[in-house]
Design a protein around this motif. Structure first.
Motif, PDB file in Angstrom:
ATOM      1  N   ASN A 169       0.814  -1.241   0.046  1.00  0.00           N
ATOM      2  CA  ASN A 169      -0.176   0.043  -0.035  1.00  0.00           C
ATOM      3  C   ASN A 169       0.937   1.205   0.004  1.00  0.00           C
ATOM      4  O   ASN A 169       1.387   1.573   1.053  1.00  0.00           O
ATOM      5  N   ASN A 170       1.144   1.753  -1.216  1.00  0.00           N
ATOM      6  CA  ASN A 170       1.724   3.101  -1.435  1.00  0.00           C
ATOM      7  C   ASN A 170       3.005   3.180  -0.581  1.00  0.00           C
ATOM      8  O   ASN A 170       3.217   4.185   0.386  1.00  0.00           O
ATOM      9  N   VAL A 171       3.926   2.241  -0.717  1.00  0.00           N
ATOM     10  CA  VAL A 171       5.272   2.339   0.274  1.00  0.00           C
ATOM     11  C   VAL A 171       6.381   2.845  -0.629  1.00  0.00           C
ATOM     12  O   VAL A 171       6.317   2.905  -1.738  1.00  0.00           O
ATOM     13  N   SER A 172       7.242   3.554   0.191  1.00  0.00           N
ATOM     14  CA  SER A 172       8.375   3.893  -0.533  1.00  0.00           C
ATOM     15  C   SER A 172       9.580   3.875   0.406  1.00  0.00           C
ATOM     16  O   SER A 172       9.423   3.845   1.764  1.00  0.00           O
ATOM     17  N   PHE A 173      10.728   3.280  -0.144  1.00  0.00           N
ATOM     18  CA  PHE A 173      11.599   2.937   0.778  1.00  0.00           C
ATOM     19  C   PHE A 173      13.011   2.674   0.074  1.00  0.00           C
ATOM     20  O   PHE A 173      12.940   2.540  -1.462  1.00  0.00           O
TER      21      PHE A 173
END
Lengths: 386, 308
Positions: free
Chosen positions: B21-25
């Protein structure tokens, strides 16, 4: 106490040295294909598959000797004909006396036996019964000659009009028109093997190429290799069809070997044409199977539906639309054999066109499957439920 | 150091079910642990990284390239999936040879390379001639690991690689992974055995419900948690007196006493403020302290905190 962990050697392969070429990958997949198929566990089933059709042919196709014996000319039973003649005389108030009866009966028995011995002495040509009528006539003449001292004039007139009968006449008239000695062989080879077993086997094997990996949860080992998905699928197709070509070649050799053993005439002229048609058939049916396997988990049901609609339906429409049927092109190829043409009377057409159509069909199915595989994601849990 | 994996607003749905769900890393080179309960999105993320799934939205790059249908990138990635599934009816050398040829190892090298890699993962030679259906869980795990290492990947993605291994096997694999990292291989490892990840991983990525709850080095994550409640266990000669002193100072959220063991378990409101005042508070309490242990030091505690 724990042993010290092994000291790993330095890696010699760097990924920059890798060259994932088509031929190399094909060798890799081919290794999986034949090694996983040729196991002791699968061997009994494989042998059973190979032997089923030859055994069926062996059982249903008689040798020329057996056929000739079972179809030899047979004169009727003497007591049956004698009783019939005797009843006819009684109806005409010309009843036989006791002496006449025993004398005539003896003549009937002796002459019938003599005729049957003559008929049995020389082997009849395959399916031929032409020698029976002259022998019946000869038998009749001998009975007439010998009966003169036994019967009176009126009785002799009746005997003149009575003739020994052909025992197998009724059966021959019906069966020999539709079923010759070699018919079971060709029906099993073409109708059963070439147009049913071969297509279903190809569709089953190639339709499950990806499905089997997916259900075994081993597809990710292949899709994470440095190959494009389309290339991977084409390689798997070629590997699987390679295996099919080998197994079907063995099957064909066994079937033709059984035919040779059963002395089927003109097999040599058919053999190479049949092999050529089989090579194209395997590619075409396998392409169809691969495509249907991409469409659904129930690809065999789809294949049967396709067979009913396209091959049995559209393929029988007597216009150019029947070119959509793969069977039409295969029949064109096989129709070049005079032996098969005599049996099936398939419509004549160009061989080059048929071969081109089969290759085109295989290419279309393969391309469609490759495109689907390229864009389709295989998520084991969701996919296996479809 | 540039990140090897970058995800920007990455989402992945399965119909109406949300995988990510809409992850940024970002994942840096080295050994990174992927932590999360079942259904957290770990496998989805791994499958996107290894090119088996496409993002529904957003973007993910590995070595600055998108993984889906990208043979050039897949050459640099090794993958060891979860579970026991390996092809039936094959012997390990045959399987590895086939995969090696597919990966592009030359025919001359592939045999030797396969033997070398099986030695490396510690599969005893007497088992090489057996079909893999006869293998134990641990042996299967070793062969799976071998196929991931076969082509010398720059990034090795391991989904629960320790499953089925005995303690000695785990230690061997742990050592091997550490040596791979020393050789410059980056490793992304997913595991439920948090103690192993804690000793192994330089950084971790914590997932739950398709969201990244925490990422970075363990130290960074603890630092991120500075405003969260901290738990301490203090062994002293008068735990009740010390508890009252802390309570009066207004730093406690709660406490438990273990009079028999002379232990005081406390939960503090603000860890940073508490540690700034800690020495003064102890001196002012007039209690002799024998030991202090932070319950929040373990990865398990971090995991529990971010996933609950």
């Amino acid at each position: 106490m724990n042993a010290p962990p092994p000291v790993p050697p330095q890696s010699v392969t760097k990924n920059s040295d890798l060259n994932p070429a088509f031929a190399r990958a094909l060798k890799g997949i081919w290794l999986f294909t034949w090694k996983s198929q040729l196991t002791w566990k699968r061997l009994p089933l494989l042998l059973l598959g190979f032997l089923a059709l030859p055994v069926l042919i062996f059982i249903t196709t008689p040798s020329p000797k057996t056929w000739a014996y079972s179809h030899r000319p047979q004169i009727n039973e003497p007591d049956e004909d004698f009783n019939s003649f005797s009843r006819r005389l009684s109806r005409d108030n010309l009843r036989l006396t006791k002496t006449q009866k025993s004398g005539l009966q003896k003549i009937f028995f002796e002459e019938y036996e003599r005729s049957q011995t003559i008929l049995d002495s020389a082997p009849a040509p395959e399916g031929g019964t032409d020698r029976l009528s002259p022998e019946i006539e000869a038998c009749h003449q001998r009975i007439l000659e010998r009966a003169k001292p036994v019967l009176d004039e009126k009785q002799m007139d009746r005997l003149d009009a009575f003739s020994p009968r052909d025992k197998s006449e009724g059966r021959r008239q019906f069966l020999d028109q539709v079923w010759e000695r070699t018919t079971p062989f060709y029906r099993l080879l073409i109708d059963l093997y070439f147009f049913i077993v071969l297509p279903l086997n190809c569709v089953r094997m190639c339709g499950s190429v990806i499905r089997d990996e997916l259900e075994a949860d081993t597809l990710s080992f292949l899709t994470t290799r440095p190959l494009s998905r389309a290339k991977l699928l084409v390689i798997m197709f070629l590997s699987q069809t390679g295996w099919l070509q080998i197994t079907m070649l063995i099957q064909t050799l066994l079937v033709f070997g059984t035919g040779w053993f059963r002395e089927i005439p003109d097999l040599g002229s058919l053999f190479f044409l049949f092999l050529l048609a089989q090579i194209f058939a395997i590619w075409a049916w396998s392409g169809l199977g691969l495509f249907l396997g991409q469409v659904s988990k129930r690809f065999m049901a789809l294949a049967l539906l396709y067979g009913a609609v396209v091959e049995m339906g559209i393929g029988r429409i007597p216009t150019n639309i029947n070119n959509l049927s793969l069977m039409v092109h295969l029949k064109t190829l096989l129709g070049k054999s005079d032996v098969l043409q005599n049996i099936y009377s398939w419509p004549a057409a160009g061989v080059a066109g048929a071969v081109g159509s089969l290759l085109f069909g295989a290419a279309i199915f393969l391309s469609l499957a490759a495109v689907m595989f390229t864009f389709k994601e295989y998520h084991r849990i969701s996919e296996t439920k479809k | 150091m540039s990140a090897i994996v970058q995800a920007r607003e990455l989402s992945r749905w399965y119909g109406i079910v949300m995988g990510l769900n809409n992850v940024s890393f970002e994942i840096e080179p080295g050994l990174t642990g992927l932590v999360g309960p079942n259904g957290a999105g770990k496998s989805t993320l791994i499958q996107i990284i290894t090119g088996q799934l496409q993002p529904s939205s957003g973007d993910l790059t590995v070595f600055d390239e998108r993984p889906w249908n990208n043979p050039r990138l897949l050459k640099r990635i090794g993958y060891c999936p979860e579970g026991e599934a390996i092809p039936k009816d094959l012997r390990p050398l045959d399987w590895l040879k086939g995969l090696g040829l597919m990966s592009g190892i030359s025919e001359d090298d592939v045999g030797g390379r396969c033997e070398q890699i099986l030695d490396r993962v510690g599969l005893p030679r007497e088992h090489w001639s057996k079909r893999m259906t006869q293998y134990s869980k641990g042996m299967k795990q070793r062969v799976k690991l071998a196929q991931g290492l076969l082509h010398g990947p720059d990034l090795l993605v391991l989904d629960e690689p320790m499953n089925g291994l005995d303690p000695m096997g785990r230690q061997e694999v742990t050592n091997m992974l550490k040596q791979l990292v020393e050789q410059g291989v980056s490793i992304l490892i997913s595991s439920h055995i948090l103690a192993e990840l804690e000793s192994l991983c330089q950084s971790i990525l914590v997932l739950n419900w398709g969201r990244v709850l925490a990422s970075g080095s363990q130290k960074e994550i603890r630092s991120d948690l500075k405003n969260w409640s901290e738990e301490l266990t203090i062994q002293c000669d008068a735990p009740e007196k010390l508890a009252r002193h802390f309570f009066d100072a207004g730093v406690l959220l709660g406490f438990d006493l273990d009079a028999q063991e002379s232990l005081l378990h406390i939960r503090v409101k603000n860890a940073t403020e508490f540690y700034q005042r800690f020495t003064g508070l102890l001196l002012g309490s007039d209690v002799t302290v024998h030991s202090i242990r932070s319950q929040s030091r373990s990865l398990r505690n971090i995991y529990d905190k971010v996933t609950t």
